[in-house]
Structure formats: structure tokens, C-alpha cells
Design a protein around this motif. Structure first.
Motif, mmCIF file in Angstrom:
data_model
loop_
_atom_site.group_PDB
_atom_site.id
_atom_site.type_symbol
_atom_site.label_atom_id
_atom_site.label_comp_id
_atom_site.label_asym_id
_atom_site.label_seq_id
_atom_site.Cartn_x
_atom_site.Cartn_y
_atom_site.Cartn_z
ATOM 1 N N ASN A 22 0.857 -1.183 0.000
ATOM 2 C CA ASN A 22 0.000 0.000 0.000
ATOM 3 C C ASN A 22 0.898 1.239 0.000
ATOM 4 O O ASN A 22 1.212 1.803 1.047
ATOM 5 C CB ASN A 22 -0.926 -0.014 1.220
ATOM 6 N N GLN A 23 1.301 1.651 -1.195
ATOM 7 C CA GLN A 23 2.268 2.735 -1.311
ATOM 8 C C GLN A 23 1.739 4.039 -0.737
ATOM 9 O O GLN A 23 2.486 4.810 -0.114
ATOM 10 C CB GLN A 23 2.663 2.928 -2.781
ATOM 11 N N ASP A 24 0.457 4.310 -0.932
ATOM 12 C CA ASP A 24 -0.119 5.558 -0.435
ATOM 13 C C ASP A 24 -0.025 5.642 1.079
ATOM 14 O O ASP A 24 0.384 6.673 1.647
ATOM 15 C CB ASP A 24 -1.571 5.671 -0.895
ATOM 16 N N LEU A 25 -0.371 4.557 1.748
ATOM 17 C CA LEU A 25 -0.321 4.541 3.205
ATOM 18 C C LEU A 25 1.125 4.675 3.703
ATOM 19 O O LEU A 25 1.406 5.427 4.654
ATOM 20 C CB LEU A 25 -0.947 3.253 3.735
ATOM 21 N N VAL A 61 -6.064 -7.315 7.655
ATOM 22 C CA VAL A 61 -7.194 -7.733 6.823
ATOM 23 C C VAL A 61 -7.861 -6.489 6.236
ATOM 24 O O VAL A 61 -8.013 -5.471 6.930
ATOM 25 C CB VAL A 61 -8.227 -8.527 7.660
ATOM 26 N N LYS A 62 -8.252 -6.560 4.976
ATOM 27 C CA LYS A 62 -8.968 -5.444 4.370
ATOM 28 C C LYS A 62 -10.233 -5.162 5.176
ATOM 29 O O LYS A 62 -11.033 -6.068 5.421
ATOM 30 C CB LYS A 62 -9.333 -5.767 2.923
ATOM 31 N N PRO A 63 -10.435 -3.930 5.606
ATOM 32 C CA PRO A 63 -11.598 -3.628 6.450
ATOM 33 C C PRO A 63 -12.905 -3.704 5.667
ATOM 34 O O PRO A 63 -12.988 -3.233 4.531
ATOM 35 C CB PRO A 63 -11.320 -2.208 6.935
ATOM 36 N N LEU A 64 -13.908 -4.299 6.282
ATOM 37 C CA LEU A 64 -15.243 -4.295 5.695
ATOM 38 C C LEU A 64 -15.917 -2.952 5.934
ATOM 39 O O LEU A 64 -16.741 -2.508 5.141
ATOM 40 C CB LEU A 64 -16.093 -5.416 6.305
ATOM 41 N N HIS A 65 -15.577 -2.337 7.041
ATOM 42 C CA HIS A 65 -16.130 -1.031 7.401
ATOM 43 C C HIS A 65 -14.952 -0.152 7.819
ATOM 44 O O HIS A 65 -14.055 -0.585 8.520
ATOM 45 C CB HIS A 65 -17.138 -1.154 8.540
ATOM 46 N N GLY A 66 -14.957 1.082 7.418
ATOM 47 C CA GLY A 66 -13.855 1.959 7.770
ATOM 48 C C GLY A 66 -12.752 1.912 6.731
ATOM 49 O O GLY A 66 -12.942 1.467 5.596
ATOM 50 N N ASP A 67 -11.588 2.359 7.128
ATOM 51 C CA ASP A 67 -10.487 2.543 6.197
ATOM 52 C C ASP A 67 -9.234 1.857 6.723
ATOM 53 O O ASP A 67 -9.118 1.597 7.924
ATOM 54 C CB ASP A 67 -10.225 4.044 5.992
ATOM 55 N N PRO A 68 -8.281 1.566 5.838
ATOM 56 C CA PRO A 68 -7.046 0.910 6.288
ATOM 57 C C PRO A 68 -6.212 1.838 7.158
ATOM 58 O O PRO A 68 -6.273 3.064 7.029
ATOM 59 C CB PRO A 68 -6.318 0.573 4.983
ATOM 60 N N ASP A 69 -5.424 1.224 8.048
ATOM 61 C CA ASP A 69 -4.617 2.024 8.956
ATOM 62 C C ASP A 69 -3.270 1.362 9.199
ATOM 63 O O ASP A 69 -3.066 0.200 8.878
ATOM 64 C CB ASP A 69 -5.353 2.236 10.287
ATOM 65 N N MET A 70 -2.369 2.125 9.778
ATOM 66 C CA MET A 70 -1.050 1.634 10.167
ATOM 67 C C MET A 70 -0.757 2.123 11.578
ATOM 68 O O MET A 70 -1.055 3.276 11.907
ATOM 69 C CB MET A 70 0.017 2.136 9.184
ATOM 70 N N ASP A 71 -0.201 1.247 12.420
ATOM 71 C CA ASP A 71 0.117 1.595 13.798
ATOM 72 C C ASP A 71 1.614 1.830 13.942
ATOM 73 O O ASP A 71 2.424 0.962 13.587
ATOM 74 C CB ASP A 71 -0.308 0.476 14.750
ATOM 75 N N GLN A 114 -6.112 11.322 10.271
ATOM 76 C CA GLN A 114 -7.122 10.829 9.329
ATOM 77 C C GLN A 114 -7.060 11.600 8.023
ATOM 78 O O GLN A 114 -7.036 12.832 8.019
ATOM 79 C CB GLN A 114 -8.518 10.974 9.940
ATOM 80 N N TYR A 115 -7.021 10.861 6.909
ATOM 81 C CA TYR A 115 -7.061 11.462 5.585
ATOM 82 C C TYR A 115 -8.434 11.191 4.965
ATOM 83 O O TYR A 115 -8.986 10.089 5.090
ATOM 84 C CB TYR A 115 -5.970 10.884 4.688
ATOM 85 N N ILE A 116 -8.962 12.215 4.295
ATOM 86 C CA ILE A 116 -10.297 12.143 3.699
ATOM 87 C C ILE A 116 -10.180 12.246 2.178
ATOM 88 O O ILE A 116 -9.361 13.009 1.659
ATOM 89 C CB ILE A 116 -11.199 13.275 4.230
ATOM 90 N N ASP A 119 -15.099 13.114 0.450
ATOM 91 C CA ASP A 119 -15.959 13.286 1.630
ATOM 92 C C ASP A 119 -16.058 12.048 2.507
ATOM 93 O O ASP A 119 -16.961 11.938 3.343
ATOM 94 C CB ASP A 119 -17.377 13.721 1.215
ATOM 95 N N GLY A 120 -15.149 11.107 2.324
ATOM 96 C CA GLY A 120 -15.158 9.910 3.160
ATOM 97 C C GLY A 120 -13.752 9.559 3.611
ATOM 98 O O GLY A 120 -12.767 10.041 3.057
ATOM 99 N N PRO A 121 -13.631 8.712 4.669
ATOM 100 C CA PRO A 121 -12.308 8.336 5.157
ATOM 101 C C PRO A 121 -11.539 7.521 4.119
ATOM 102 O O PRO A 121 -12.083 6.609 3.501
ATOM 103 C CB PRO A 121 -12.617 7.499 6.403
ATOM 104 N N LYS A 122 -10.284 7.876 3.908
ATOM 105 C CA LYS A 122 -9.438 7.176 2.944
ATOM 106 C C LYS A 122 -8.466 6.232 3.647
ATOM 107 O O LYS A 122 -8.354 5.063 3.290
ATOM 108 C CB LYS A 122 -8.668 8.192 2.104
#
Length: 326
Positions: A22-25, A61-71, A114-116, A119-122
Motif C-alpha cells: 500500500n504505497q499511499d499509506l 485484513v482489508k476492512p469491511l467497514h472503515g479505512d485501512p490504517d497503520m500503527d 485521518q485522511y479524507i 468526503d469519506g475516510p481514505k
């Protein structure tokens, strides 16, 4: 007997969140870390960076709801008593990375960026803020700006030790199968559990505790279905009275399912029992097509169901080449 190994592996490829790809993340993370380095207050202690959570464990795991994240962990070179109000250190992080194109919030366990898009969470990046005492014990900054001062505290937490403890137990093909099983269990949770009190780390530690590699005794092919069934049975056998206690193997050694109410825990057990029964039913099928129909009901539409004509042919070939009953 159907093990549907090809289908389990295809399912895994569909649901895995490959953060390395995930290059963008990754770009967003790198930009944030660069800005943190350049803009953090001179009053802030020095720090070091480490990765934690599913990114470091490779169990995303690819989220069913919400957006991908990194800790990302930020360990500051200070003792908890140097900053009795843990929020003071979190504010150093927040101020350094605030920009017009992102939303930065201090949450109870972390600082979230959080990146949008449209108009939605990316996507978002979570920064967990730590301090370290002279004995090498690490403490997580707990609390947000709306909390009273007595709730803005440092809580002992060994995120790096947890990652090492989990990964050191497995290697090679065993680790690969363990990761597939963890991802399957997390996707099942996302589909079947309607609340957040069954956290991913609880399922991951359960798999760390009870997972045993399963493979075909003749050709050595992995049997993910059997491995997952054995894990679910172990989880159900681990119930004590009305709860499944899952203690963290490192500080703070807390119950990772501790936020579950008794009603939620009972629901969790009932759904695990249904998962166990479906796994057993699938394994007992003579045809992979029928087995996968059962498995799709538990794991969702990403679980493939091959055409019956093809699976019947493969079953016949299996009889001819291995001599083992289906």
C-alpha cells in the motif's frame, strides 16, 4: 472429505491487507514521520520509532467497514514521572503534524491522523506514544483532551515485546499458515460480531496460544480448514465459567477480552460454536463445491465457491492418485 485448501488460499489473497504494497499509506506515514522530526518542539524529549500491531505481525485484513490504517509507536526518552500528565507528550506529536489536508485527533490510546477523500475516510495512521523508565519498562500515554487530569495517565505496555513474543513462536510454513488462520478468524469476526469488544489482538493471541500446524500426512499440503477447526475447538475448550480469558503474554498482562460484557461473551461463544459446526460440516463433505458453500456462509462472499463440475472431477482424480477416501 474436503479440505478446500486452494479456496482457503484464494480467500486469503482476497482479504489480506498488504501494507507493504500500500504505497499511499506508506508514503503518508513517511511524510508524517519526516514532519515530526523537523517540526517537533525543542522542549520534547528525544524519541525512537517502531512499528506495531497487524503491520508488524503481517496479519492485516482489508476492512469491511472503515479505512485501512497503520500503527506506529513513538517511544520518548523520558520517564513517566517527567510528564505526570501524559497528554503533554501527545500534544508535542499533534502540534508537529497538524496540517490543513488532514485531521489530527488525540484519542485515548493514540494520536490519529485521518485522511479524507471524496468526503469519506481514505486511510489513517495511529501514533501510540510511549515513555520508558530506567529499568526499560515502557508505558503507553492514555487519555484525551476532554478527560480530567486523573485519567491522563501512563499505563505499562510492552508492544514491542508482544510482537517479538508472537513472532518468535513460529517460522517458515508454520508462520505462513498461522497468519492465514488469523486473517480468516478476523474476517469472520468482522462479519459475525457486531461490536468492537472482540479486538484483533485478542484473536491473534488466542491463535498464538493454541494454533497448531495442520498438513496432509501423505503429500504435506497445508490443511487450513483443519488447523482453524482445531483452533476454534481449543478456544471453546478454554472457556472458564462464563468467559474466555485471554491474558496478554507481556505487560500489562491484561485480559484482552476484558471489555466484553457477559451478554457479548455469550454471543461470542454461540457464534464460535456455529463456526466450529460449519467447519466440521464442510470437512465432512465429499465435494469441495458443497464444502465451500458452507464456508462462504461463515466467511462471506470473498470465500470462493468453485463450479461443482470442476470439483467433482478433482475429487475423482484425488481418489485415483492418493488412494485415500474422500
Amino acid at each position: 472429505m474436503a479440505f478446500a485448501q486452494n479456496e482457503f488460499e484464494e480467500f486469503h489473497r482476497k482479504i489480506l491487507l498488504d501494507l507493504e504494497a500500500n504505497q499511499d499509506l506508506r508514503d503518508k506515514r513517511d511524510t508524517l514521520l519526516s514532519e515530526l522530526k523537523d517540526r517537533i518542539s525543542d522542549d520534547a524529549p528525544s524519541y525512537r520509532i517502531f512499528h506495531q500491531g497487524s503491520y508488524e505481525l503481517s496479519t492485516g485484513v482489508k476492512p469491511l467497514h472503515g479505512d485501512p490504517d497503520m500503527d506506529v509507536g513513538i517511544s520518548f526518552n523520558c520517564k513517566p514521572e517527567d510528564f505526570p500528565d501524559s497528554l503533554d507528550v501527545k500534544k508535542y506529536v499533534k502540534k508537529a503534524i497538524e496540517r490543513h489536508n488532514r485531521t489530527v485527533k488525540i484519542k485515548t490510546p493514540c494520536v490519529t491522523v485521518q485522511y479524507i477523500e471524496n468526503d469519506g475516510p481514505k486511510l489513517h495512521v495511529d501514533f501510540a506514544v510511549y515513555s520508558e523508565d530506567l529499568a526499560g519498562n515502557t508505558y503507553l500515554a492514555i487519555g484525551k483532551e476532554s478527560n480530567p487530569s486523573h485519567e491522563r495517565i501512563w499505563r505499562q505496555s510492552d508492544a514491542e515485546g508482544l510482537t517479538k513474543t508472537i513472532l518468535d513462536k513460529f517460522e517458515g510454513g508454520e508462520r505462513n499458515q498461522w497468519r492465514r488462520i488469523v486473517r480468516a478468524l478476523k474476517r469472520w469476526r468482522d462479519l459475525k460480531i457486531g461490536h468492537g469488544n472482540i479486538p484483533s489482538i485478542g484473536l491473534t493471541v488466542a491463535a498464538w496460544k493454541w494454533f497448531q500446524k495442520s498438513d496432509d500426512p501423505v503429500d504435506g499440503q497445508d490443511r487450513d480448514l483443519e488447523a482453524l477447526l482445531n483452533l476454534v475447538n481449543s478456544m471453546l475448550n478454554g472457556w472458564a465459567l462464563s468467559r474466555l480469558y485471554m491474558a496478554s503474554p507481556v505487560a500489562p498482562w491484561n485480559d484482552l477480552f476484558g471489555k466484553c460484557t457477559l451478554i457479548q461473551m455469550d454471543d461470542f461463544k454461540q457464534k464460535l460454536e456455529k463456526l466450529r459446526d460449519s467447519l466440521k460440516d464442510a470437512m465432512d463433505q465429499a465435494d469441495t463445491h458443497e464444502a465451500c458453500k458452507i464456508l462462504r456462509n461463515q466467511f462471506g462472499d470473498d470465500f470462493p465457491v468453485p463450479e461443482k463440475e470442476n470439483t467433482t472431477k478433482n475429487t475423482v482424480q484425488t481418489f485415483q492418485t492418493t488412494g485415500r477416501s474422500a
